[in-house]
Design an enzyme around this catalytic site. Structure first.
Site: not given
Ligand code: PGA
Length: 253
Positions: A9-11, A97, A99, A169, A175, A215, A236-237
């Site tokens: 997930n590049w966001k 998601h 966010e 999640e 994050g 994470s 994500g990260g």
């Molecule tokens: P993260 O993000 O791996 O940076 O915690 C996961 C996500 O939001 O899909």
């Protein structure tokens, strides 16, 4: 056999050129995907076609959009419809998601409408659910996630739910560098699978992939993915670092 999935997930990260470079680096690394293993890159809208071209001919690798709108088409400036995504060959969309729930006020009902429009158009939704910290602290996470499932997914037909991917999640782990423990992840994944079994039966529940997100890193992926009900991760990260994401792909069971 359930699909095991490493989803990036590049966001809202990376320029076009950085995205190209990242994909080049990941694709250059040795990964051997088994029949039941998939890799999905969820990239920003302007990069969808580029990512598809890079993955062209790669077995078990797909591109996902990070969102879509709940209406077919019309005067919705700035939105992207499922028909648009379908017309460029997209097969997966991340929905709900945390966010989007937090910053764009998306609620369970709105997300359920997006889920419907995806499935009506034969696109697989990757449905995200998960509780905030204050819910975890009061130990009411099962009720919270149960409600998300009921209000956004459990109106689906058995055929439709079978096409859906779920990502659990916990918001407090996204994050933050604070991963859920293996036991916390397994407990919630088992709970989600049990809720599906109650509604649709064991056979269907056992076919649905439930990814863990929050994470996931190169050094903890193998451990988390080894849990019985964890079928890979939404990352994500760590998906922005080629070597790390390759390690995560290779940690799939
Ligand atoms: P993260 O993000 O791996 O940076 O915690 C996961 C996500 O939001 O899909």
């Amino acid at each position: 056999m359930r699909k095991q999935i490493a989803a990036a997930n590049w966001k809202m990260n990376l320029t076009f050129q950085q995205g190209e470079q990242l994909l080049n680096n990941i694709l250059a690394a040795p990964t051997t995907l088994k029949e039941n293993q998939l890799v999905i890159f969820s990239v920003p809208f302007p990069y969808l076609t580029m990512a598809q071209q890079k993955l062209n001919g790669k077995k078990n690798m797909f591109v996902a959009a990070q969102n879509c709108f709940n209406k077919k088409n019309g005067a919705y400036t700035g939105e992207v419809s499922i028909e648009m995504l379908q017309s460029i060959g997209i097969e997966y969309v991340v929905l709900g998601h945390s966010e989007r729930r937090e910053y764009f006020n998306e609620n369970n009902q709105f997300i359920s409408e997006k889920i419907n429009i995806c499935l009506e158009n034969n696109i697989t939704p990757i449905f995200c659910c998960g509780e905030p910290l204050q819910i975890r602290e009061t130990n009411t996470q099962n009720e919270f996630v149960g409600k998300q499932l009921t209000e956004s997914l459990f109106h689906l037909s058995p055929e439709q739910i079978l096409k859906t991917i779920i990502a659990y999640e916990p918001i407090w782990a996204i994050g933050t560098g604070k991963t859920a423990s293996n036991q916390q992840a397994q407990e919630m994944h088992a709970f989600i699978r049990q809720q599906i079994a109650i509604k649709y039966g064991n056979a269907i529940a056992n076919e649905i992939s439930i990814l863990y997100g929050g994470s996931v890193k190169a050094n903890n992926a193998k451990e988390i993915f080894s849990e019985t009900d964890v079928d890979g991760g939404l990352v994500g990260g760590a998906s922005l670092i080629a070597n790390d994401f390759v390690t995560i792909i290779n940690a799939l069971k």
